[in-house]
Design a protein around this motif. Structure first.
Motif, PDB file in Angstrom:
ATOM      1  N   UNK A  38      -1.610  18.272  -6.356  1.00 36.45           N
ATOM      2  CA  UNK A  38      -1.071  16.990  -6.254  1.00 36.45           C
ATOM      3  C   UNK A  38      -1.983  15.675  -6.198  1.00 36.45           C
ATOM      4  N   UNK A  39      -1.884  14.983  -7.522  1.00 29.86           N
ATOM      5  CA  UNK A  39      -3.010  13.664  -7.522  1.00 29.86           C
ATOM      6  C   UNK A  39      -2.238  12.803  -6.326  1.00 29.86           C
ATOM      7  N   UNK A  40      -3.358  11.933  -6.020  1.00 30.06           N
ATOM      8  CA  UNK A  40      -3.207  10.907  -4.752  1.00 30.06           C
ATOM      9  C   UNK A  40      -2.326   9.748  -5.434  1.00 30.06           C
ATOM     10  N   UNK A  41      -1.031   9.502  -4.792  1.00 31.23           N
ATOM     11  CA  UNK A  41      -0.293   8.347  -5.374  1.00 31.23           C
ATOM     12  C   UNK A  41      -0.917   7.052  -5.035  1.00 31.23           C
ATOM     13  N   UNK A  67       3.545  14.246  -0.009  1.00 30.70           N
ATOM     14  CA  UNK A  67       2.244  14.239  -0.526  1.00 30.70           C
ATOM     15  C   UNK A  67       1.308  13.302  -0.217  1.00 30.70           C
ATOM     16  N   UNK A  68       1.788  12.110   0.829  1.00 31.59           N
ATOM     17  CA  UNK A  68       1.559  11.132   1.364  1.00 31.59           C
ATOM     18  C   UNK A  68       0.955  11.736   2.953  1.00 31.59           C
ATOM     19  N   UNK A  69       1.950  12.522   3.344  1.00 28.00           N
ATOM     20  CA  UNK A  69       1.674  12.910   4.811  1.00 28.00           C
ATOM     21  C   UNK A  69       0.729  13.899   4.821  1.00 28.00           C
ATOM     22  N   UNK A  92       6.161  12.660  -8.254  1.00 27.66           N
ATOM     23  CA  UNK A  92       4.831  13.303  -7.800  1.00 27.66           C
ATOM     24  C   UNK A  92       4.110  13.831  -9.068  1.00 27.66           C
ATOM     25  N   UNK A  93       2.752  13.392  -9.239  1.00 29.68           N
ATOM     26  CA  UNK A  93       2.033  13.716 -10.175  1.00 29.68           C
ATOM     27  C   UNK A  93       1.289  15.015  -9.979  1.00 29.68           C
ATOM     28  N   UNK A 133       0.926  -1.058  -0.087  1.00 27.74           N
ATOM     29  CA  UNK A 133      -0.065   0.017   0.134  1.00 27.74           C
ATOM     30  C   UNK A 133       0.934   1.350  -0.054  1.00 27.74           C
ATOM     31  N   UNK A 134       0.265   2.381  -0.608  1.00 28.07           N
ATOM     32  CA  UNK A 134       1.182   3.587  -0.303  1.00 28.07           C
ATOM     33  C   UNK A 134       1.152   4.138   1.113  1.00 28.07           C
TER      34      UNK A 134
END
Length: 423
Positions: free
Chosen positions: A403-406, A365-367, A396-397, A135-136
């Motif tokens: 920022x799109x969710x990874x 971007x996750x945090x 990162x997209x 999982x991310x």
């Protein structure tokens, strides 16, 4: 396969540190203090018995990178032979023990080269854990129970501000309302563009880059200030406001250049342009100066944290009202775990976390998604600096300024072109 064999396959069998350096285009990355940076990553690379690999890193600006790599090789020894699930089940204690190594602590404590090394090590552990679970990072963190999440944290020296019980209660208090905040995963997290306003850029380049960023959907921009010629700062700031328009959000970053009298004078002069914040307006250790400046420049706010190295100093800044935007950085604190600790402190103080992206936004971007959904932080925006995009396996997209969710497992820190003979 038996559970025992599965565990044996995820035992950490190798730790390697890589000194990775990347040249930048002329003027990129420059500010009032760091005039000619070479973006460099002190990389921790983990391998397991079944051939899995994981990557963590901390950012430096050049020659000192090797020092951090040397510290990684010393501090990471306790990871060898550890199974990742068992390691992460008590990671707060593991992190505390590593950071308090009786010899290496003398070089800090909890700051500088040794703390950067711990950031790199910690981030690699989280990358391996997320990959093992498939999982991310943002989902890994959201899937944890409050007690499991708090077990990742070293809360020592915070007993007067954030006890274990406080942290668990705060996370639990946001549990029932998580569903209300899940749409951020579809919408994506808004960004702001730092790359338009580096100190060495000529005026026309700032204008052109700002126009391009606006065309890409950005509506928030940061400008480096702190020139030896104060009139240059004032001219460039006015130029950015005119180019971006009255409805845009702008911020000014002095990168610690000003003493307190200069900071007061310049912040007063620049306040007429209605910036959202003044970032690092003076020396990052000068708590008293930040307190005084915050009272003088209100309602304009102070952003700080890029060079506040640990949770204890954040505690003091937050308690004193010396900052308003908390710029924690998981590649300068002791990694993801200490970032989460600071996020909890900030949430308790009802202050927003807007990370400094020494990771180029890859990990953060996750945090920020976890902070929003798991801790109930308000949506702010995440700094965008694209300089190292071409070096990441999964950069990162960012589309339309968002920022799109990874979705890939891990913390988005895998790098291309690591030296093959050592991997």
């Amino acid at each position: 396969m038996s559970i025992r064999l599965q565990k044996e396959s995820t035992v950490i069998t190798r730790v390697v540190a890589f000194d990775m350096r990347y040249s930048l285009p002329p003027g990129a990355g420059s500010d009032a203090v760091h005039t000619d940076p070479e973006y460099s990553l002190a990389v921790t690379h983990l391998r397991t018995g079944n051939g899995m690999s994981a990557t963590g890193f901390a950012l430096t600006l050049g020659p000192g990178n090797r020092l951090v790599c040397d510290a990684i090789e010393i501090l990471a020894k306790p990871l060898l032979g550890r199974e990742i699930e068992e390691l992460m089940a008590e990671f707060g204690e593991v992190s505390r023990q590593i950071s308090n190594d009786s010899a290496m602590r003398w070089l800090g404590p909890h700051k500088g080269v040794v703390h950067l090394a711990l950031a790199s090590i910690t981030n690699a552990c989280f990358d391996l854990w997320a990959k093992t679970r498939g999982v991310p990072l943002w989902k890994l963190l959201l899937d944890l129970q409050p007690e499991e999440l708090v077990a990742l944290l070293d809360l020592s020296y915070l007993e007067d501000a954030l006890s274990v019980g406080d942290a668990i209660d705060l996370i639990r208090s946001q549990w029932s309302s998580r569903a209300e905040r899940l749409p951020i995963l579809e919408k994506g997290y808004p960004g702001y563009d730092t790359s338009v306003g580096w100190m060495a850029y000529e005026d026309e380049k700032v204008r052109e880059l700002t126009r391009r960023a606006m065309d890409k959907g950005f509506s928030a921009f940061k400008l480096k200030v702190g020139s030896s010629d104060r009139n240059r700062d004032l001219r460039r700031a006015q130029m950015l406001r005119e180019c971006a328009g009255d409805s845009a959000t702008i911020m000014f970053d002095a990168n610690q250049q000003w003493d307190l009298p200069t900071a007061m004078q310049m912040c007063r002069s620049l306040a007429r342009l209605c910036p959202l914040w003044f970032e690092e307006p003076t020396h990052p250790d000068d708590l008293a100066a930040h307190i005084e400046l915050a009272s003088v420049i209100a309602p304009v706010k102070i952003a700080a944290g890029e060079h506040i190295p640990n949770r204890v100093l954040f505690k003091n800044f937050l308690r004193a009202g010396a900052m308003h935007f908390v710029q924690a950085d998981a590649t300068r604190l002791a990694g993801i775990s200490e970032f989460l600790t600071v996020s909890l402190l900030a949430r308790k103080s009802e202050l927003p976390v807007v990370p400094h992206v020494g990771d180029m936004g890859q990990v953060h971007q996750h945090l920020v998604l976890f902070n929003r959904i798991g801790l109930g932080h308000e949506v702010q925006f995440l700094e965008y600096i694209p300089h190292l995009r071409s070096h990441f396996v999964y950069p990162a997209d960012v589309e339309g300024g968002v920022y799109k969710t990874p979705q890939e497992p891990g913390v988005s820190s895998d790098l291309l072109n690591l030296p093959a003979s050592h991997v």
